[in-house]
Motif scaffolding. Structure first.
Motif, PDB file in Angstrom:
ATOM      1  N   TRP A  21      47.375  40.641  39.435  1.00  0.00           N
ATOM      2  CA  TRP A  21      47.067  39.336  38.818  1.00  0.00           C
ATOM      3  C   TRP A  21      46.805  38.265  39.876  1.00  0.00           C
ATOM      4  O   TRP A  21      45.756  37.588  39.864  1.00  0.00           O
ATOM      5  CB  TRP A  21      48.252  38.938  37.917  1.00  0.00           C
ATOM      6  CG  TRP A  21      48.147  37.596  37.267  1.00  0.00           C
ATOM      7  CD1 TRP A  21      47.011  36.871  37.049  1.00  0.00           C
ATOM      8  CD2 TRP A  21      49.235  36.825  36.741  1.00  0.00           C
ATOM      9  NE1 TRP A  21      47.322  35.685  36.408  1.00  0.00           N
ATOM     10  CE2 TRP A  21      48.674  35.639  36.215  1.00  0.00           C
ATOM     11  CE3 TRP A  21      50.614  37.011  36.661  1.00  0.00           C
ATOM     12  CZ2 TRP A  21      49.464  34.655  35.611  1.00  0.00           C
ATOM     13  CZ3 TRP A  21      51.398  36.035  36.049  1.00  0.00           C
ATOM     14  CH2 TRP A  21      50.817  34.867  35.541  1.00  0.00           C
ATOM     15  N   ALA A  50      42.802  44.663  49.975  1.00  0.00           N
ATOM     16  CA  ALA A  50      43.580  45.908  50.103  1.00  0.00           C
ATOM     17  C   ALA A  50      44.500  46.050  48.901  1.00  0.00           C
ATOM     18  O   ALA A  50      45.092  45.064  48.434  1.00  0.00           O
ATOM     19  CB  ALA A  50      44.408  45.865  51.385  1.00  0.00           C
ATOM     20  N   ASP A  51      44.596  47.256  48.408  1.00  0.00           N
ATOM     21  CA  ASP A  51      45.595  47.572  47.387  1.00  0.00           C
ATOM     22  C   ASP A  51      45.974  49.030  47.560  1.00  0.00           C
ATOM     23  O   ASP A  51      45.118  49.867  47.863  1.00  0.00           O
ATOM     24  CB  ASP A  51      45.059  47.340  45.972  1.00  0.00           C
ATOM     25  CG  ASP A  51      46.195  47.215  44.966  1.00  0.00           C
ATOM     26  OD1 ASP A  51      46.419  46.088  44.472  1.00  0.00           O
ATOM     27  OD2 ASP A  51      46.883  48.228  44.686  1.00  0.00           O
ATOM     28  N   GLU A  52      47.266  49.308  47.342  1.00  0.00           N
ATOM     29  CA  GLU A  52      47.691  50.706  47.523  1.00  0.00           C
ATOM     30  C   GLU A  52      47.112  51.600  46.422  1.00  0.00           C
ATOM     31  O   GLU A  52      47.012  52.804  46.588  1.00  0.00           O
ATOM     32  CB  GLU A  52      49.211  50.821  47.606  1.00  0.00           C
ATOM     33  CG  GLU A  52      49.944  50.452  46.346  1.00  0.00           C
ATOM     34  CD  GLU A  52      51.449  50.670  46.458  1.00  0.00           C
ATOM     35  OE1 GLU A  52      51.943  50.956  47.559  1.00  0.00           O
ATOM     36  OE2 GLU A  52      52.113  50.539  45.419  1.00  0.00           O
ATOM     37  N   ALA A  88      49.571  38.918  48.175  1.00  0.00           N
ATOM     38  CA  ALA A  88      49.834  38.885  46.728  1.00  0.00           C
ATOM     39  C   ALA A  88      50.364  40.237  46.254  1.00  0.00           C
ATOM     40  O   ALA A  88      50.039  40.708  45.172  1.00  0.00           O
ATOM     41  CB  ALA A  88      48.549  38.504  45.979  1.00  0.00           C
ATOM     42  N   THR A  89      51.184  40.839  47.103  1.00  0.00           N
ATOM     43  CA  THR A  89      51.838  42.105  46.754  1.00  0.00           C
ATOM     44  C   THR A  89      53.184  41.810  46.092  1.00  0.00           C
ATOM     45  O   THR A  89      53.656  40.663  46.119  1.00  0.00           O
ATOM     46  CB  THR A  89      52.135  42.907  48.030  1.00  0.00           C
ATOM     47  OG1 THR A  89      52.989  42.101  48.848  1.00  0.00           O
ATOM     48  CG2 THR A  89      50.876  43.262  48.793  1.00  0.00           C
ATOM     49  N   PRO A  90      53.856  42.840  45.566  1.00  0.00           N
ATOM     50  CA  PRO A  90      55.266  42.638  45.179  1.00  0.00           C
ATOM     51  C   PRO A  90      56.064  42.091  46.357  1.00  0.00           C
ATOM     52  O   PRO A  90      55.732  42.334  47.535  1.00  0.00           O
ATOM     53  CB  PRO A  90      55.714  44.054  44.786  1.00  0.00           C
ATOM     54  CG  PRO A  90      54.450  44.729  44.329  1.00  0.00           C
ATOM     55  CD  PRO A  90      53.372  44.182  45.216  1.00  0.00           C
ATOM     56  N   ASN A  91      57.152  41.396  46.044  1.00  0.00           N
ATOM     57  CA  ASN A  91      57.902  40.649  47.059  1.00  0.00           C
ATOM     58  C   ASN A  91      58.413  41.521  48.208  1.00  0.00           C
ATOM     59  O   ASN A  91      58.547  41.050  49.343  1.00  0.00           O
ATOM     60  CB  ASN A  91      59.107  39.948  46.404  1.00  0.00           C
ATOM     61  CG  ASN A  91      58.686  39.113  45.210  1.00  0.00           C
ATOM     62  OD1 ASN A  91      57.526  38.762  45.076  1.00  0.00           O
ATOM     63  ND2 ASN A  91      59.627  38.794  44.333  1.00  0.00           N
ATOM     64  N   ARG A 184      59.295  43.700  39.186  1.00  0.00           N
ATOM     65  CA  ARG A 184      59.993  42.421  39.030  1.00  0.00           C
ATOM     66  C   ARG A 184      61.457  42.565  38.613  1.00  0.00           C
ATOM     67  O   ARG A 184      62.274  41.695  38.872  1.00  0.00           O
ATOM     68  CB  ARG A 184      59.286  41.581  37.957  1.00  0.00           C
ATOM     69  CG  ARG A 184      58.104  40.796  38.475  1.00  0.00           C
ATOM     70  CD  ARG A 184      57.505  39.987  37.337  1.00  0.00           C
ATOM     71  NE  ARG A 184      56.589  38.979  37.839  1.00  0.00           N
ATOM     72  CZ  ARG A 184      55.373  39.233  38.303  1.00  0.00           C
ATOM     73  NH1 ARG A 184      54.936  40.465  38.354  1.00  0.00           N
ATOM     74  NH2 ARG A 184      54.599  38.241  38.707  1.00  0.00           N
ATOM     75  N   TYR A 342      45.208  27.248  34.169  1.00  0.00           N
ATOM     76  CA  TYR A 342      46.015  27.803  35.263  1.00  0.00           C
ATOM     77  C   TYR A 342      45.175  28.126  36.500  1.00  0.00           C
ATOM     78  O   TYR A 342      45.539  27.767  37.617  1.00  0.00           O
ATOM     79  CB  TYR A 342      46.735  29.070  34.768  1.00  0.00           C
ATOM     80  CG  TYR A 342      47.546  29.754  35.822  1.00  0.00           C
ATOM     81  CD1 TYR A 342      48.859  29.377  36.070  1.00  0.00           C
ATOM     82  CD2 TYR A 342      46.991  30.783  36.602  1.00  0.00           C
ATOM     83  CE1 TYR A 342      49.600  29.998  37.059  1.00  0.00           C
ATOM     84  CE2 TYR A 342      47.734  31.402  37.593  1.00  0.00           C
ATOM     85  CZ  TYR A 342      49.041  31.008  37.818  1.00  0.00           C
ATOM     86  OH  TYR A 342      49.774  31.616  38.806  1.00  0.00           O
TER      87      TYR A 342
HETATM   88  N1  LIG Z   1      52.333  31.433  41.696  1.00  0.00           N
HETATM   89  C1  LIG Z   1      52.415  32.020  40.516  1.00  0.00           C
HETATM   90  O1  LIG Z   1      52.283  31.379  39.468  1.00  0.00           O
HETATM   91  C2  LIG Z   1      52.641  33.507  40.464  1.00  0.00           C
HETATM   92  C3  LIG Z   1      52.413  34.206  39.270  1.00  0.00           C
HETATM   93  C4  LIG Z   1      52.590  35.583  39.285  1.00  0.00           C
HETATM   94  C5  LIG Z   1      53.015  36.234  40.429  1.00  0.00           C
HETATM   95  N2  LIG Z   1      53.258  35.524  41.556  1.00  0.00           N
HETATM   96  C6  LIG Z   1      53.690  36.224  42.794  1.00  0.00           C
HETATM   97  O2  LIG Z   1      52.562  36.936  43.292  1.00  0.00           O
HETATM   98  C7  LIG Z   1      52.957  38.184  43.858  1.00  0.00           C
HETATM   99  C8  LIG Z   1      52.219  39.307  43.136  1.00  0.00           C
HETATM  100  O3  LIG Z   1      52.505  39.242  41.764  1.00  0.00           O
HETATM  101  P1  LIG Z   1      51.476  39.855  40.658  1.00  0.00           P
HETATM  102  O4  LIG Z   1      51.937  39.358  39.338  1.00  0.00           O
HETATM  103  O5  LIG Z   1      50.091  39.606  41.072  1.00  0.00           O
HETATM  104  O6  LIG Z   1      51.862  41.396  40.812  1.00  0.00           O
HETATM  105  P2  LIG Z   1      51.022  42.656  40.318  1.00  0.00           P
HETATM  106  O7  LIG Z   1      52.040  43.708  40.112  1.00  0.00           O
HETATM  107  O8  LIG Z   1      50.090  42.271  39.200  1.00  0.00           O
HETATM  108  O9  LIG Z   1      50.102  43.006  41.579  1.00  0.00           O
HETATM  109  C9  LIG Z   1      50.609  43.463  42.801  1.00  0.00           C
HETATM  110  C10 LIG Z   1      49.544  44.354  43.430  1.00  0.00           C
HETATM  111  O10 LIG Z   1      49.981  44.709  44.748  1.00  0.00           O
HETATM  112  C11 LIG Z   1      49.644  46.076  44.960  1.00  0.00           C
HETATM  113  N3  LIG Z   1      50.472  46.601  46.040  1.00  0.00           N
HETATM  114  C12 LIG Z   1      51.762  46.979  46.017  1.00  0.00           C
HETATM  115  N4  LIG Z   1      52.157  47.380  47.242  1.00  0.00           N
HETATM  116  C13 LIG Z   1      51.084  47.254  48.056  1.00  0.00           C
HETATM  117  C14 LIG Z   1      50.852  47.526  49.432  1.00  0.00           C
HETATM  118  N5  LIG Z   1      51.815  47.989  50.223  1.00  0.00           N
HETATM  119  N6  LIG Z   1      49.601  47.315  49.935  1.00  0.00           N
HETATM  120  C15 LIG Z   1      48.616  46.836  49.148  1.00  0.00           C
HETATM  121  N7  LIG Z   1      48.775  46.571  47.821  1.00  0.00           N
HETATM  122  C16 LIG Z   1      50.002  46.773  47.294  1.00  0.00           C
HETATM  123  C17 LIG Z   1      49.870  46.728  43.612  1.00  0.00           C
HETATM  124  O11 LIG Z   1      49.205  47.980  43.482  1.00  0.00           O
HETATM  125  C18 LIG Z   1      49.314  45.668  42.671  1.00  0.00           C
HETATM  126  O12 LIG Z   1      47.939  45.842  42.412  1.00  0.00           O
HETATM  127  C19 LIG Z   1      54.481  38.230  43.714  1.00  0.00           C
HETATM  128  O13 LIG Z   1      55.070  37.795  44.892  1.00  0.00           O
HETATM  129  C20 LIG Z   1      54.778  37.249  42.587  1.00  0.00           C
HETATM  130  O14 LIG Z   1      56.063  36.673  42.662  1.00  0.00           O
HETATM  131  C21 LIG Z   1      53.060  34.178  41.605  1.00  0.00           C
END
Ligand SMILES: NC(=O)c1ccc[n+]([C@@H]2O[C@H](COP(=O)([O-])OP(=O)(O)OC[C@H]3O[C@@H](n4cnc5c(N)ncnc54)[C@H](O)[C@@H]3O)[C@@H](O)[C@H]2O)c1
Length: 396
Positions: A21, A50-52, A88-91, A184, A342
């Motif tokens: 996202w 990049a995405d895994e 923008a990966t998981p934390n 999460r 948003y």
């Molecule tokens: N600011 C905001 O309003 C907001 C909203 C949502 C999420 N976030 C933050 O954004 C980050 C991502 O959240 P999201 O909702 O987009 O998550 P998501 O799960 O939708 O996407 C994460 C992506 O990272 C990829 N990924 C995982 N490990 C990886 C790696 N080692 N290398 C490359 N890609 C990898 C996954 O395959 C996935 O496509 C988090 O830190 C979250 O807290 C912020």
């Protein structure tokens, strides 16, 4: 300012890591930011993503026009064409990726919460300061035109002395017990639950509008303690699965906090990801000695104000609706009540980050602001552990 044509702007190479996202939201912003803010003198060029999960990288490449996609994020770090890394990966991956990117001299935008723990966030902030790079954090709700207006009213003293603040983020995304056990809900992947996720925005907004928090006492609860396992690489944290094996939720759904600000204001901060009713109620109410304001993201283009000294025509809240006279609105639309959404907040965020890179001036919010948020989160965790009021340590 004289409008620059595309050829006169300095090209700046962008790499985005994690194409879920947020990775897509950031890519969309980089692609459109110059069109919305033609005063920018840098032109983001989408070099690589990049995405895994290989299909996610390829799909983002097609969609946004990146030159290439890869499963290997290190390739972006070593690419000399890339000046900026957006994380923008998981934390759980933030620390490793941010550290590598900063060491390679890239400017870095990292989604909130920057670290899984306050120590991780502090480490990344220190590293970035020493490297002299520009950092940015996704506290996007600050950028709403009506929030900017509220901030201005408070700064000008229109509310008098701020006495009360109530900030909250009530989201329904996890209210269905069958929404899947995505990263999460897992402590080792996300760190804390609602505290790191929704409360990052709540704490940043309180800092932005009122100032530093001096002390607090907090509680937490996990309402839904197990969820269906996610299918790896499929879906988002909004995915629902009605069958299949379940796993344990290992972080909190709900956080409540009583706070005392350094300026004497009293407040409450609250967040929940599993509440029925509100959908995305990121909201605040501020009361001062001369007036009050309140805002709710669910109606983000409106602001309610009560300023009795400013007008004799009312004795109650008045509803303002955004128009081109409020900050940033005109970049999107000249007409009143043709509001922003948003993704527009993410675009304004990208504009400020790129502008800071252009000018070499510090960005705000940067990793430094993330440290102040993390200090409050740390005090909240101490309050959970000790069941008592805690001072917020200031080590920034
Ligand atoms: N600011 C905001 O309003 C907001 C909203 C949502 C999420 N976030 C933050 O954004 C980050 C991502 O959240 P999201 O909702 O987009 O998550 P998501 O799960 O939708 O996407 C994460 C992506 O990272 C990829 N990924 C995982 N490990 C990886 C790696 N080692 N290398 C490359 N890609 C990898 C996954 O395959 C996935 O496509 C988090 O830190 C979250 O807290 C912020």
């Amino acid at each position: 300012m004289k409008k620059l044509n595309k050829n006169k702007r300095k090209s700046i190479g962008i790499g985005v890591i994690g194409m879920g996202w947020m990775g897509m939201a950031h890519s969309r912003s980089y692609r459109n930011v110059v069109e919305r803010f033609p005063d920018l003198e840098v032109d983001p060029k989408l070099v690589a993503c990049a995405d895994e999960v290989v299909e996610r990288g390829q799909s983002a490449q097609d969609r946004f026009g990146f030159m290439y996609s890869t499963q290997n994020w290190q390739r972006l770090i070593s690419d000399d064409e890339i000046d900026v890394i957006t994380v923008a990966t998981p934390n759980s991956r933030h620390l490793e990726i941010v550290t590598s990117a900063v060491r390679a001299g890239k400017h870095v935008f990292c989604e909130k919460p920057v670290g899984r723990t306050p120590i991780e966030t502090q480490h990344m902030a220190d590293l970035s300061s020493h490297a002299g790079i520009i950092s940015g954090v996704g506290y996007n709700y600050r950028w709403s035109p009506m929030v900017q207006h509220a901030h201005q009213l408070i700064k000008e003293g229109k509310l008098g002395k701020v006495t009360h603040y109530r900030g909250r983020f009530f989201s329904s995304y996890a209210s269905n017990p069958n929404s899947v056990l995505s990263w999460r809900f897992q402590k080792e992947k996300a760190g804390s639950g609602t505290l790191g996720d929704l409360m990052s925005h709540v704490i940043d907004m309180a800092h932005f509008l009122v100032g530093s928090i001096d002390s607090l006492v907090a509680h937490r609860e996990t309402f839904i303690r197990e969820r269906p396992l996610a299918v790896p690489g499929v879906g988002t944290h909004f995915t629902v699965r009605d069958d299949g094996p379940k796993g344990d939720v290992t972080n909190e759904d709900y956080v409540s906090t009583l706070v005392q600000f350094e300026n004497g204001a009293q407040g409450t901060l609250e967040g929940c990801r599993a509440i029925v009713g509100p959908k995305c109620e990121m909201a605040f109410e501020v009361n001062g000695t001369k007036g009050a304001i309140r805002w709710n993201f669910e109606k983000m283009n409106e602001l309610e104000i009560y300023l009795p000294e400013e007008s004799s025509f009312h004795d109650g809240y008045v509803r303002l609706i955004s128009d081109a006279s409020y900050p940033f609105h005109a970049a999107f639309n000249p007409a009143a009540a043709t509001g922003l959404g948003y993704d527009d907040l993410k675009l304004i965020e990208a504009y400020h980050f790129l502008k800071a890179i252009q000018t070499g001036q510090p960005n705000n919010p940067s990793f430094r602001q993330a440290v102040t948020v993390a200090q409050v989160q740390s005090a909240i965790q101490s309050s959970w552990d000790n069941n008592s009021w805690q001072s917020v340590a200031k080590i920034n």
